[in-house]
Motif scaffolding. Sequence first.
Motif, PDB file in Angstrom:
ATOM      1  N   ILE A   1       5.095   6.837   1.430  1.00  0.00           N
ATOM      2  CA  ILE A   1       5.184   5.953   2.591  1.00  0.00           C
ATOM      3  C   ILE A   1       4.599   4.604   2.190  1.00  0.00           C
ATOM      4  O   ILE A   1       3.770   4.524   1.281  1.00  0.00           O
ATOM      5  N   HIS A   2       5.044   3.555   2.857  1.00  0.00           N
ATOM      6  CA  HIS A   2       4.715   2.200   2.417  1.00  0.00           C
ATOM      7  C   HIS A   2       4.223   1.354   3.593  1.00  0.00           C
ATOM      8  O   HIS A   2       4.680   1.502   4.727  1.00  0.00           O
ATOM      9  N   SER A   3       3.309   0.463   3.293  1.00  0.00           N
ATOM     10  CA  SER A   3       2.902  -0.558   4.256  1.00  0.00           C
ATOM     11  C   SER A   3       2.673  -1.863   3.519  1.00  0.00           C
ATOM     12  O   SER A   3       2.445  -1.879   2.295  1.00  0.00           O
ATOM     13  N   LEU A   4       2.757  -2.968   4.260  1.00  0.00           N
ATOM     14  CA  LEU A   4       2.639  -4.310   3.701  1.00  0.00           C
ATOM     15  C   LEU A   4       1.497  -5.048   4.401  1.00  0.00           C
ATOM     16  O   LEU A   4       1.286  -4.872   5.605  1.00  0.00           O
ATOM     17  N   HIS A   5       0.796  -5.893   3.632  1.00  0.00           N
ATOM     18  CA  HIS A   5      -0.407  -6.531   4.171  1.00  0.00           C
ATOM     19  C   HIS A   5      -0.501  -7.983   3.699  1.00  0.00           C
ATOM     20  O   HIS A   5      -0.215  -8.284   2.540  1.00  0.00           O
ATOM     21  N   TYR A   6      -0.901  -8.836   4.627  1.00  0.00           N
ATOM     22  CA  TYR A   6      -1.146 -10.247   4.317  1.00  0.00           C
ATOM     23  C   TYR A   6      -2.584 -10.574   4.686  1.00  0.00           C
ATOM     24  O   TYR A   6      -3.036 -10.308   5.806  1.00  0.00           O
ATOM     25  N   ILE A   7      -3.325 -11.162   3.744  1.00  0.00           N
ATOM     26  CA  ILE A   7      -4.721 -11.535   3.952  1.00  0.00           C
ATOM     27  C   ILE A   7      -4.899 -12.978   3.500  1.00  0.00           C
ATOM     28  O   ILE A   7      -4.741 -13.281   2.312  1.00  0.00           O
ATOM     29  N   PRO A   8      -5.180 -13.893   4.411  1.00  0.00           N
ATOM     30  CA  PRO A   8      -5.263 -15.308   4.042  1.00  0.00           C
ATOM     31  C   PRO A   8      -6.501 -15.677   3.234  1.00  0.00           C
ATOM     32  O   PRO A   8      -6.445 -16.608   2.425  1.00  0.00           O
ATOM     33  N   ASP A   9      -7.611 -14.998   3.422  1.00  0.00           N
ATOM     34  CA  ASP A   9      -8.834 -15.324   2.692  1.00  0.00           C
ATOM     35  C   ASP A   9      -8.663 -14.955   1.221  1.00  0.00           C
ATOM     36  O   ASP A   9      -8.472 -13.775   0.888  1.00  0.00           O
TER      37      ASP A   9
ATOM     38  N   ARG B   1       0.847  -1.189   0.000  1.00  0.00           N
ATOM     39  CA  ARG B   1       0.000   0.000   0.000  1.00  0.00           C
ATOM     40  C   ARG B   1       0.887   1.245   0.000  1.00  0.00           C
ATOM     41  O   ARG B   1       1.851   1.344   0.776  1.00  0.00           O
ATOM     42  N   LEU B   2       0.553   2.177  -0.867  1.00  0.00           N
ATOM     43  CA  LEU B   2       1.329   3.405  -1.022  1.00  0.00           C
ATOM     44  C   LEU B   2       0.560   4.584  -0.451  1.00  0.00           C
ATOM     45  O   LEU B   2      -0.646   4.728  -0.694  1.00  0.00           O
ATOM     46  N   GLY B   3       1.237   5.423   0.305  1.00  0.00           N
ATOM     47  CA  GLY B   3       0.653   6.649   0.817  1.00  0.00           C
ATOM     48  C   GLY B   3       1.630   7.792   0.665  1.00  0.00           C
ATOM     49  O   GLY B   3       2.680   7.665   0.012  1.00  0.00           O
ATOM     50  N   GLU B   4       1.310   8.936   1.252  1.00  0.00           N
ATOM     51  CA  GLU B   4       2.231  10.068   1.179  1.00  0.00           C
ATOM     52  C   GLU B   4       2.168  10.890   2.461  1.00  0.00           C
ATOM     53  O   GLU B   4       1.155  10.938   3.143  1.00  0.00           O
ATOM     54  N   GLN B   5       3.308  11.483   2.772  1.00  0.00           N
ATOM     55  CA  GLN B   5       3.449  12.459   3.837  1.00  0.00           C
ATOM     56  C   GLN B   5       4.228  13.647   3.274  1.00  0.00           C
ATOM     57  O   GLN B   5       4.640  13.630   2.109  1.00  0.00           O
TER      58      GLN B   5
END
Length: 387
Positions: free
Chosen positions: A338-346, A167-171
């Motif tokens: 800014i960056h974040s990482l996500h894991y979703i098993p479904d 996921r990409l964001g900004e500051q």
Amino acid sequence: MSGLTVRSIGGIANIPAVEWDACAGADNPFLLHGFLLALEQSGCVAPRQGWQPTHLIVEEDGKPVGAMPLYFKGHSQGEYIFDQGWANAYERAGGQYYPKLLSAVPFTPVTGPRFLVAPGNDAGAVRTALLQGALEIVKRHQLSSLHVNFVTEAENAWGESTGLLHRLGEQFHWQNDGYADFDAFLAALASRKRKAIKRERREAVNNGIEIEAFSGDALRDEHWDAFFDFYMDTGSRKWGQPYLNRDFFRRLHRAMPERVVLVLAKRAGNWIAGAWNMLGSDTLYGRNWGCIEQHNFLHFECCYYQAIDYAIRHGLKRVEAGAQGEHKLARGYLPSPIHSLHYIPDPGFRRAVANFLDEERAHMQGLIAALDEHSPFRQTEVTPESE
């Protein structure tokens, strides 16, 4: 590396500070044992607040070589990477989104490593062990998701290579281009922006307002008491219930006063406003602001201009002014990803989120490019006129 083992320590007090900080490093103050311990021991971070620590430690031959700040979350408050829409969609479809698993620094929208690796170790191997440990928790507790917020660019690239969603964001961050002083920074701006900042700084200290920065041994209880009053007043009006209590700031002061830069404004002998900053190895991080009197541009002066001035005087590379706020652009703070990482098993939910992130990322890339075009800095070399 061989023979790595992963274990959860629950609260941060369950590992010696020297062992955790050996993994965290000294660059980012929010990852230090003392900061996380102050959050937990003050009760700001606790299961009853929706934050249950379950930090991970990677060991080799019994010696910690990696760590990860990790929490069971019963809500999405205090994160600044907003996934409430995901939660609503998943629960409308019959799923249970909370609790989820989160790697982050509570209440702190600041980029920094989340897969902490002690120097001299194989970063890829330790990161892999930490990720596997986190995913095992997701599987064991049948959680909806794992989120790793405000990761570094290097961690983001590695995380994407493992299949995590990006996921990409900004500051908005201010960069020090080797300025000799604040006037040299102003000289780099377009004339209109330069004049506006000069006017704002003049008006901010009208009515006999004086501003001073305190750090280390210069910090006193009276400074913290004043700031906390500002924080509670402003926070209560904005959010309803501020996240931090007075005990947190008391513990923070005891643990790491040299990492604090508290900017306070005084009028007629009384403190009336203030901004709390934390000091990294090359960065000043703006955290919270508050006031009990309203004065034109005082917020900009205490939070943005004083931070720039401090960074220049102390040879820091940048100022990170926290979440949101396109008004920062006109004051020399440029958009930064800014960056974040996500894991979703479904599988179905993962596909839906992945599609959303693809669209959001394209939009965010366009937004950052558009904001860059409105940079306040001069585009051509011209001599600043007399002002």
